[in-house]
Structures are given as structure tokens and as C-alpha cells.
Design a protein around this motif. Structure first.
Motif, PDB file in Angstrom:
ATOM      1  N   UNK A  94       0.856  -1.185   0.000  1.00  0.00           N
ATOM      2  CA  UNK A  94       0.000   0.000   0.000  1.00  0.00           C
ATOM      3  C   UNK A  94       0.894   1.237   0.000  1.00  0.00           C
ATOM      4  N   UNK A  95       0.304   2.378  -0.317  1.00  0.00           N
ATOM      5  CA  UNK A  95       1.040   3.635  -0.284  1.00  0.00           C
ATOM      6  C   UNK A  95       0.409   4.608   0.689  1.00  0.00           C
ATOM      7  N   UNK A  96       1.253   5.392   1.352  1.00  0.00           N
ATOM      8  CA  UNK A  96       0.791   6.457   2.244  1.00  0.00           C
ATOM      9  C   UNK A  96       1.343   7.770   1.705  1.00  0.00           C
ATOM     10  N   UNK A  97       0.462   8.714   1.423  1.00  0.00           N
ATOM     11  CA  UNK A  97       0.847  10.009   0.868  1.00  0.00           C
ATOM     12  C   UNK A  97       0.334  11.100   1.802  1.00  0.00           C
ATOM     13  N   UNK A  98       1.198  12.041   2.161  1.00  0.00           N
ATOM     14  CA  UNK A  98       0.732  13.159   2.988  1.00  0.00           C
ATOM     15  C   UNK A  98       0.888  14.471   2.240  1.00  0.00           C
ATOM     16  N   UNK A  99      -0.047  15.377   2.503  1.00  0.00           N
ATOM     17  CA  UNK A  99       0.014  16.695   1.879  1.00  0.00           C
ATOM     18  C   UNK A  99       1.152  17.516   2.460  1.00  0.00           C
ATOM     19  N   UNK A 100       1.325  17.465   3.787  1.00  0.00           N
ATOM     20  CA  UNK A 100       2.347  18.286   4.423  1.00  0.00           C
ATOM     21  C   UNK A 100       3.142  17.515   5.456  1.00  0.00           C
ATOM     22  N   UNK A 101       4.240  18.114   5.888  1.00  0.00           N
ATOM     23  CA  UNK A 101       5.054  17.513   6.939  1.00  0.00           C
ATOM     24  C   UNK A 101       4.267  17.412   8.244  1.00  0.00           C
ATOM     25  N   UNK A 102       3.404  18.383   8.502  1.00  0.00           N
ATOM     26  CA  UNK A 102       2.624  18.380   9.737  1.00  0.00           C
ATOM     27  C   UNK A 102       1.633  17.224   9.799  1.00  0.00           C
ATOM     28  N   UNK A 103       1.357  16.598   8.664  1.00  0.00           N
ATOM     29  CA  UNK A 103       0.425  15.466   8.626  1.00  0.00           C
ATOM     30  C   UNK A 103       1.113  14.131   8.908  1.00  0.00           C
ATOM     31  N   UNK A 104       2.438  14.134   9.018  1.00  0.00           N
ATOM     32  CA  UNK A 104       3.180  12.877   9.148  1.00  0.00           C
ATOM     33  C   UNK A 104       2.794  12.072  10.393  1.00  0.00           C
ATOM     34  N   UNK A 105       2.587  12.675  11.571  1.00  0.00           N
ATOM     35  CA  UNK A 105       2.223  11.846  12.728  1.00  0.00           C
ATOM     36  C   UNK A 105       0.992  10.972  12.488  1.00  0.00           C
ATOM     37  N   UNK A 106      -0.030  11.524  11.862  1.00  0.00           N
ATOM     38  CA  UNK A 106      -1.234  10.741  11.579  1.00  0.00           C
ATOM     39  C   UNK A 106      -0.960   9.742  10.454  1.00  0.00           C
ATOM     40  N   UNK A 107      -0.178  10.168   9.465  1.00  0.00           N
ATOM     41  CA  UNK A 107       0.186   9.257   8.374  1.00  0.00           C
ATOM     42  C   UNK A 107       0.941   8.043   8.901  1.00  0.00           C
ATOM     43  N   UNK A 108       1.810   8.262   9.882  1.00  0.00           N
ATOM     44  CA  UNK A 108       2.588   7.148  10.427  1.00  0.00           C
ATOM     45  C   UNK A 108       1.717   6.180  11.224  1.00  0.00           C
ATOM     46  N   UNK A 109       0.649   6.670  11.830  1.00  0.00           N
ATOM     47  CA  UNK A 109      -0.292   5.743  12.463  1.00  0.00           C
ATOM     48  C   UNK A 109      -0.829   4.753  11.429  1.00  0.00           C
ATOM     49  N   UNK A 110      -1.218   5.282  10.278  1.00  0.00           N
ATOM     50  CA  UNK A 110      -1.740   4.422   9.213  1.00  0.00           C
ATOM     51  C   UNK A 110      -0.669   3.468   8.712  1.00  0.00           C
ATOM     52  N   UNK A 111       0.547   3.972   8.542  1.00  0.00           N
ATOM     53  CA  UNK A 111       1.635   3.140   8.028  1.00  0.00           C
ATOM     54  C   UNK A 111       1.974   2.007   8.990  1.00  0.00           C
ATOM     55  N   UNK A 112       2.047   2.316  10.270  1.00  0.00           N
ATOM     56  CA  UNK A 112       2.394   1.294  11.263  1.00  0.00           C
ATOM     57  C   UNK A 112       1.291   0.252  11.361  1.00  0.00           C
ATOM     58  N   UNK A 113       0.044   0.694  11.342  1.00  0.00           N
ATOM     59  CA  UNK A 113      -1.071  -0.253  11.423  1.00  0.00           C
ATOM     60  C   UNK A 113      -1.070  -1.193  10.225  1.00  0.00           C
ATOM     61  N   UNK A 114      -0.909  -0.651   9.031  1.00  0.00           N
ATOM     62  CA  UNK A 114      -0.888  -1.499   7.838  1.00  0.00           C
ATOM     63  C   UNK A 114       0.304  -2.450   7.861  1.00  0.00           C
ATOM     64  N   UNK A 115       1.432  -1.965   8.350  1.00  0.00           N
ATOM     65  CA  UNK A 115       2.601  -2.827   8.462  1.00  0.00           C
ATOM     66  C   UNK A 115       2.375  -3.981   9.420  1.00  0.00           C
TER      67      UNK A 115
END
Length: 255
Positions: free
Chosen positions: A123-144
Motif C-alpha cells: 500500500x502507499x501512504x501520501x501526505x500533503x504536508x510535513x505536519x500530517x506525518x504523525x497521523x500518516x505514520x499511524x496508518x503506516x504502522x497499522x498497515x505494516x
């Protein structure tokens, strides 16, 4: 039906292996004192592990819950961790923490010798901004944790949309089965991505920005109003839900 009776029926040939497995997956409840009833059979039942939501729990309760999850399932995922809770888990499980991301406020604890699967696809995780990374990483870790290979592309929002082209090409050429697109502010990026790709897109609004945008409401409503088919949306800052949904899509696509 208790476990002994289930095994007796299986041994007597009155239940098939598949029927026994199905019934076992519905019995995975572990009562913990008077404050928790853990759904230890969730992963077997639906392919999504139970995640321990830390807010509102004392550090002592959280440690006991995570310890019980590790005993029953081999691992525990704790999300929304506060500083005192984080320190308590580090003290209790010094050698068992396999993932710890303070930005995402998430930690994974694993029993010795317990390996996570890695066969659920990409899967891919794409964020609009650097400030969105904490929430994006939640998704990445869960999928992993659900067995996915996760490709990341961060800070590629619509203010400089040309930044999106190369990482999107890479993801599509890597047999990516679903995309999670994370955005706060005006929340436009998921609609843009959804209009360009032939795979499901999960819009993940964040509470990044200011005014109404600072609460994530603008991003959420913009994603819900998208005219691009194939875009689904989770709640504001729900990285866990977005990652789990993407992983389930990836698993189903690989069957």
C-alpha cells in the motif's frame, strides 16, 4: 460453547476443522479484572488486530492490558500514548518493543520470537504536508502490522502538486493495491490523487491548519464532497482506521 467441548466435537468428527476455527474466532474474549474485556480473537476473526486506545486509561491499566494481549496473541499495539503511559510501557517491556514512534504516539510490543506477517501486498501512504506525518505514520504502522509493505511519500500537497508525480509513479509501478492520502487544511489532495489512479483511495483528514481547518472539519467535508469516484473517507485523525482499511483491501486484492 467452552473450549473442551469444542475439541471433543472436533475429535469425534462432529465438527470440521473449518467450523471449529470459525467458532474459536468468536470466543476470543479475555476478561481482565473489572476494567477490560479484550477481544483477543479479533485478528483471527477479521484480520485486524485489536489496538489498545491509551487515552482515559491509567498507566497501570495500560500495562496490564498490553501484557495480557502479548500473552494471548503474541503482540500488542497501543495508540494515543501520553508521556507517562509511554514511560510505563518502556519500563515494563524494555526488550519487547519493536516499534515506537513518539510522533504518532504509537507503540508495538511483541513476544520473543513472534514475527509479523509480510504477505499482504503493498500500500502507499501520501501526505500533503510535513505536519500530517504523525497521523500518516499511524496508518503506516497499522498497515505494516497487518502484513503490508508500506511505501511513503510525504509533503507532496497541492501547493506544489508537481511534487506528487514521481512518488505516485513509483507506487503504481510497485503493484500498490490501495493508497491512504493524508491532508489537513483544505483537504484537496485525496480528490486529486483519486482522479489519477486505478486503485482505491482512502482519504484521511487531519486537524492540521488554523480556523476551521485547525479542527479538520474543512478537510473532512472537502473529502466527503469529492466528485472523484473511488475515494472513501475516514474520520479526522483516524490513522489507525485508514491503515487497517488499506491493509484489508490489499489482502482481498491478493486472494
Amino acid at each position: 460453547m467452552d473450549l473442551r467441548r469444542l475439541l471433543e466435537l472436533l475429535a469425534a468428527g462432529k465438527l470440521s476443522v473449518g467450523e471449529a476455527e470459525s467458532r474459536l474466532s468468536l470466543t476470543g474474549i479475555d476478561a481482565l479484572e473489572d476494567f477490560a474485556r479484550l477481544d483477543t480473537g479479533r485478528h483471527a476473526r477479521k484480520g485486524v488486530p485489536e489496538v489498545v486506545y491509551a487515552p482515559g486509561k491509567t498507566a497501570e491499566q495500560l500495562v496490564k492490558i498490553c501484557a495480557a494481549m502479548v500473552r494471548a496473541t503474541g503482540s500488542a499495539i497501543a495508540s494515543g500514548l501520553e508521556e507517562g503511559q509511554w514511560q510505563a510501557l518502556e519500563k515494563e517491556f524494555p526488550d519487547r518493543i519493536t516499534t515506537a514512534d513518539p510522533r504518532a504516539r504509537i507503540m508495538v510490543i511483541r513476544a520473543p520470537g513472534q514475527e509479523r506477517s509480510s504477505d499482504a501486498g503493498t500500500i502507499g501512504i501520501i501526505s500533503a504536508g510535513t505536519a500530517d506525518i504523525p497521523v500518516a505514520e499511524q496508518a503506516a504502522i497499522m498497515a505494516g502490522e497487518m502484513g503490508c509493505t508500506v511505501l511513503r511519500a510525504y509533503d507532496v500537497g497541492v501547493a506544489g502538486v508537481h511534487r506528487l508525480a514521481d512518488p505516485l509513479k513509483q507506487m503504481l509501478s510497485s503493484d500498490t493495491r490501495a493508497l491512504v492520502v493524508v491532508a489537513g487544511m483544505e483537504g484537496a489532495l485525496p480528490s486529486v490523487v483519486s482522479g489519477l489512479v486505478p486503485v482505491p483511495v482512502i482519504g484521511l483528514p487531519t486537524s492540521t491548519g488554523y480556523g476551521l481547518g485547525g479542527e479538520g472539519i474543512t478537510a473532512l467535508l472537502a473529502m466527503l464532497q469529492s466528485c472523484s469516484p473511488g475515494l472513501s473517507v475516514v474520520n479526522i485523525d483516524n490513522g489507525i482506521g485508514a491503515g487497517a482499511t488499506a491493509a484489508l483491501i490489499a489482502k482481498a486484492a491478493g486472494r
